[in-house]
Design a protein around this motif. Sequence first.
Motif, PDB file in Angstrom:
ATOM      1  N   TRP A   1      25.621   7.885  22.867  1.00 56.87           N
ATOM      2  CA  TRP A   1      26.828   7.407  22.201  1.00 56.87           C
ATOM      3  C   TRP A   1      26.810   5.881  22.071  1.00 56.87           C
ATOM      4  O   TRP A   1      27.150   5.315  21.033  1.00 56.87           O
ATOM      5  N   THR A   2      26.416   5.222  23.156  1.00 51.03           N
ATOM      6  CA  THR A   2      26.390   3.762  23.147  1.00 51.03           C
ATOM      7  C   THR A   2      25.403   3.232  22.116  1.00 51.03           C
ATOM      8  O   THR A   2      25.691   2.271  21.389  1.00 51.03           O
ATOM      9  N   VAL A   3      24.229   3.844  22.043  1.00 52.33           N
ATOM     10  CA  VAL A   3      23.231   3.424  21.061  1.00 52.33           C
ATOM     11  C   VAL A   3      23.787   3.553  19.646  1.00 52.33           C
ATOM     12  O   VAL A   3      23.623   2.672  18.805  1.00 52.33           O
ATOM     13  N   GLU A   4      24.480   4.657  19.388  1.00 52.35           N
ATOM     14  CA  GLU A   4      25.030   4.870  18.051  1.00 52.35           C
ATOM     15  C   GLU A   4      26.197   3.925  17.771  1.00 52.35           C
ATOM     16  O   GLU A   4      26.331   3.395  16.668  1.00 52.35           O
ATOM     17  N   TRP A   5      27.049   3.717  18.763  1.00 50.35           N
ATOM     18  CA  TRP A   5      28.241   2.896  18.552  1.00 50.35           C
ATOM     19  C   TRP A   5      27.933   1.396  18.550  1.00 50.35           C
ATOM     20  O   TRP A   5      28.784   0.605  18.128  1.00 50.35           O
ATOM     21  N   SER A   6      26.771   1.011  19.039  1.00 47.69           N
ATOM     22  CA  SER A   6      26.419  -0.414  19.030  1.00 47.69           C
ATOM     23  C   SER A   6      25.505  -0.739  17.859  1.00 47.69           C
ATOM     24  O   SER A   6      24.744  -1.696  17.891  1.00 47.69           O
ATOM     25  N   ALA A   7      25.588   0.066  16.803  1.00 48.26           N
ATOM     26  CA  ALA A   7      24.765  -0.143  15.616  1.00 48.26           C
ATOM     27  C   ALA A   7      25.182  -1.417  14.895  1.00 48.26           C
ATOM     28  O   ALA A   7      26.215  -2.034  15.187  1.00 48.26           O
ATOM     29  N   THR A   8      24.376  -1.818  13.935  1.00 47.33           N
ATOM     30  CA  THR A   8      24.676  -3.010  13.142  1.00 47.33           C
ATOM     31  C   THR A   8      25.884  -2.749  12.248  1.00 47.33           C
ATOM     32  O   THR A   8      26.247  -1.600  11.996  1.00 47.33           O
TER      33      THR A   8
ATOM     34  N   PRO B   1      29.885 -13.085  13.504  1.00 49.48           N
ATOM     35  CA  PRO B   1      29.755 -13.705  14.818  1.00 49.48           C
ATOM     36  C   PRO B   1      29.646 -12.656  15.917  1.00 49.48           C
ATOM     37  O   PRO B   1      30.223 -11.586  15.819  1.00 49.48           O
ATOM     38  N   VAL B   2      28.892 -12.992  16.949  1.00 48.22           N
ATOM     39  CA  VAL B   2      28.692 -12.099  18.070  1.00 48.22           C
ATOM     40  C   VAL B   2      29.560 -12.565  19.225  1.00 48.22           C
ATOM     41  O   VAL B   2      29.572 -13.743  19.573  1.00 48.22           O
ATOM     42  N   ARG B   3      30.311 -11.641  19.839  1.00 49.88           N
ATOM     43  CA  ARG B   3      31.204 -12.008  20.927  1.00 49.88           C
ATOM     44  C   ARG B   3      30.533 -11.748  22.272  1.00 49.88           C
ATOM     45  O   ARG B   3      29.609 -10.935  22.385  1.00 49.88           O
ATOM     46  N   THR B   4      31.040 -12.406  23.302  1.00 45.04           N
ATOM     47  CA  THR B   4      30.485 -12.255  24.648  1.00 45.04           C
ATOM     48  C   THR B   4      31.531 -11.842  25.671  1.00 45.04           C
ATOM     49  O   THR B   4      31.195 -11.655  26.835  1.00 45.04           O
ATOM     50  N   ASN B   5      32.795 -11.687  25.255  1.00 42.09           N
ATOM     51  CA  ASN B   5      33.850 -11.290  26.191  1.00 42.09           C
ATOM     52  C   ASN B   5      33.810  -9.778  26.370  1.00 42.09           C
ATOM     53  O   ASN B   5      34.589  -9.041  25.778  1.00 42.09           O
ATOM     54  N   TRP B   6      32.897  -9.324  27.203  1.00 42.63           N
ATOM     55  CA  TRP B   6      32.702  -7.883  27.370  1.00 42.63           C
ATOM     56  C   TRP B   6      33.833  -7.233  28.164  1.00 42.63           C
ATOM     57  O   TRP B   6      34.056  -6.019  28.044  1.00 42.63           O
TER      58      TRP B   6
ATOM     59  N   ALA C   1      31.134  -3.063  18.899  1.00 43.59           N
ATOM     60  CA  ALA C   1      29.733  -3.258  18.504  1.00 43.59           C
ATOM     61  C   ALA C   1      29.385  -4.724  18.327  1.00 43.59           C
ATOM     62  O   ALA C   1      28.200  -5.089  18.335  1.00 43.59           O
ATOM     63  N   MET C   2      30.384  -5.601  18.179  1.00 46.95           N
ATOM     64  CA  MET C   2      30.112  -7.028  18.018  1.00 46.95           C
ATOM     65  C   MET C   2      29.643  -7.678  19.312  1.00 46.95           C
ATOM     66  O   MET C   2      29.066  -8.759  19.285  1.00 46.95           O
ATOM     67  N   ASN C   3      29.919  -7.044  20.453  1.00 50.76           N
ATOM     68  CA  ASN C   3      29.608  -7.692  21.725  1.00 50.76           C
ATOM     69  C   ASN C   3      28.127  -7.584  22.024  1.00 50.76           C
ATOM     70  O   ASN C   3      27.540  -6.504  21.960  1.00 50.76           O
ATOM     71  N   ARG C   4      27.511  -8.692  22.375  1.00 52.27           N
ATOM     72  CA  ARG C   4      26.079  -8.710  22.610  1.00 52.27           C
ATOM     73  C   ARG C   4      25.710  -8.086  23.942  1.00 52.27           C
ATOM     74  O   ARG C   4      24.568  -7.692  24.156  1.00 52.27           O
TER      75      ARG C   4
END
Length: 1007
Positions: A399-406, A492-497, A609-612
């Motif tokens: 699920w994570t792999v699919e939801w963290s797509a581009t 932009p990529v966010r880092t506030n996980w 998905a924006m979070n790195r």
Amino acid sequence: MSSSPGQHEARRAALTISAARLAVFHTYLSFAAFLSALFIGCALHYKKIVKNGVAGYPQEWFPSVSATIGDWYPERNIFQILIALNSGPRFAILLLQYYLQRTASSALPNLLLGVGIVRTLSCGGWVFITSSDDHDWHDILMITYIVCNLPWMYGSISATKDATIRERRKLVANMFFFAIVPMVYFFIQHKVYRIPGAYTRYSFFEWSLIVLDIFYDSITRYEFEAADLQITIGTPGDDKSGHQPIAHEIKEIAPSDDVISSFVQPTSSENSSNVPPNITGTMKFKLPVHSQSLSHGFAFLCDVYLSYLNWSIFTSLTITLFYFSVWELGVAGSEASLLSTLSPIFLGFSIFRDIASSRAGRTILHVLSLTSPLAYLLRSPLHRLLAVSFANIAMCIGWTVEWSATPAAIGYQAIVTGLGLLLSSLSKHANHSNNPIWPIIDERSGGYNKIGIALALVAIYNVYSRKSNPSLDHELLSFTDKKDVAPPSPTPVRTNWLKDGFALGSFIFTLHCFVTDPSTIISWSWTGYPLRGPLPHLHGSLTHVAQAVGLLIPTFASHRLLSSPIFFGYGAISAAGMYLYKDWLGYFAGWNFALFLMSVIPTVLSSAAMNRHIGKTYCLAFLTAALYDVANTFTVAYAFVPGGEVFRERTNYVLAAQMLGIAMVFRWPILNTSAPPISLTRRVTTYTRNMIAVLSVVSLLVTIYRWPVEAPAPYRPGPRIVRAGIWTVHFGIDNEGRDSQRRMRDLIKDMELDVIGLLETDLHRVVYGNRDLTRVMLEDIGFHVDLGPGPNQHTWGAVLLSKFPIINSTHHLLPSPHGELAPAIHAVLDMYGTPVHVVVAHNGQEETPLDRELQAKELARIMSSVYPEPVIFLGYVVTKPHAARPAPYDIMVNDGRVHDIDKDDWDRWCEYIFYRGLYRTAYARVSRSTITDTELQIGQFILPKHGTTVTNESTEAQYLRAWKEEMPAGHWFPQEYYPEVGGVRGHFYHVFNTPLYYKLPEGAVVS
């Protein structure tokens, strides 16, 4: 330059052989080991090796692999010697294959080497530890070997560069795993149903796995030949070309001209670093133009089905683990299985993320997740829980792999996720509120596990075999048309996980809590009779329409609208209205809330998905969902857990926390929370709209099919007999951890009950599976149903089923200052024209005496307030018979002005039947079998003639005991349930070993 004699000797001593010959030798030696054991065993011990625990020759006439290689001398010893000789070539082939496949850009060869070593060692384990030595370890090691074959075979296929060799491996691997299905089927026929001859059929497929396994490894020969791989022993000399003898060259297979091109542009420097250097600008992949639409449509269906499978696996975890919590009535330790969903933390390691994102990795994760639907085959609830937990480990990573797509793919993934959720809810609506592939369901309880698994295998194979670039398969390029979609703008990529993880976890739980079953929102608004709101079994399709409309909105509405604070306000108001209001108004608010949740799936998923920090973000999300599971349960079950009183009746706080988490993904001016806009191709939009339409129509057709055509009618209207029962059914989960609705239905039908009270029935929570316990009995037997207080009333639940029309009903929350809230239903039934009051109630626990006293007084007040009208009380009362005050018995009987069903029955503790204004003619106690932990108690009554009352209520008149033969046959309980006859399905009359019968007093007017 001259060389010394020593160098000449070294050069002459060098030995060079082809690696392909080593692979051939390995194949011949493997066949020699197994076939020699088979031939020698059949020649010397034929009848012994075909015999098993069920049958022998001639019913069984072909030996299994285990019996052949492990039971008798000398075949066992010859086999083990040959297998031991084969270990050297096996490890050499492993290293050579790794040497050929290794690349700097992929970790797959490293993984395959590790899997290959474990596979080889486990093979040696089940070979040298035979079933006669240690049956458990033999089976464990053999299962390990077969499981390792999955990543070994399909991983090797992905790592194979030669197209011809890849197709050969794919063919053999598919045959291998398809052969497992009939093998398991015949093993169950042998082991469970003990059918003679089934083990012989099982043995054929078991041997076929051995042959196919050897054939698969033999294909390595062609890989070595294509690479011209040679092994030199000694000091090699240089050839004329200056190349070393140990060398290989793999020819790349050029793509055909018949391809579809798609434009892909990295959205950030970080994303572009993950793209192989030889992939730029234009990507090409094979896709026959003439079958493009058909293949795309089928692939879309497969993705939706796999999403349905994921939701089925995810929702099965809590209901599987809660079995143990119910039996322990406290924290049982099984709750730790919730931590299995934290597996995305492994994606924080780049090597693991690369493997999981590859086509082979995704295929392996899908296959491993099948342990959840396959768990229905396991008899032990603990083993099923372990299997479901393992499946959730694999599924949550997938699920994570699919939801963290581009951004180019997240819209598609969000739509597929929503459609899978809608399909999961629809499958429950069509299957009596049970998901047909849950492990708690089998063929006896309405499961379609085999069909579900077969469809899953088809869908998984489709994912694996798609003609797209494996390294970018997670972007689903086969659904992107260059003419449809412009290159996405940099995001932009966010880092506030922490914020993103909490928001996603709140959303996941909210979907799980409210829209995984169409009747859950209806149960929140339910108030009883006369009807002022929707019926769960008839109006569930309206919830599906809300879900469908919500999922349709992202296909045409703007991203700015769906991510705006105004739209969140719409969802928050809907949630508040669902909590605060009842009947149609409350349901209408819930209907809008379901629409809101489905429509913001793309917004929430694209934001996460924006979070790195993929591993930390999604691990926190599933941890947050797990904590919500606990908090939502403790709002009711606080009496059994340390600190649970903090959550007592705090559903409003839990719901507010959920909405606060979801709010974090919307475009608030003070927060940097804007998610990237999603993009859907015209093809995907068309597929989505068509499927939404189909699913909505199917839901309506299911409702029409289930719609009752006849009103429920009592079994004995002529003599005006009423049979009433009380049963505590333990949340619809039997002692084996299976759904018990159909088993309950069968006993209730056999006893021909007109009225029954069921307790511990509020299942519209995530830990109970969001189920409706009444659905099977309602639709198969025919009852009017009052579900009692809903899940937002914080009780264990009470249900009234009646063959008689329910004139009106009132739900009560009994006084509970210390323990959990006790529910009660006070209903007025039209029994043959006479209004009869029926009270169904569940008292508190033994640990809270004040609660029990106050609850007994309230129940007594309800019954005495309608004196002298007829009353039947069906309840769970924690007291001994004739216990003095403040125990509930004396309070309820004397203050409530009712009679005990049989005052001489001293062997009772919790279940009681009281009555007033009717003639009791029979009383029975029926053993539970393995359905629950409580018996079924039944009372049989006759109503006085319309317009009259009971003529004599003295103790002597009430206890004119009779033999069965003195009563008319219409008053008899079923004969086959007598213990001397044997009972039925494990049920029989117990305590008295017979029903008790009573004569009507002299002067009674009943007709």
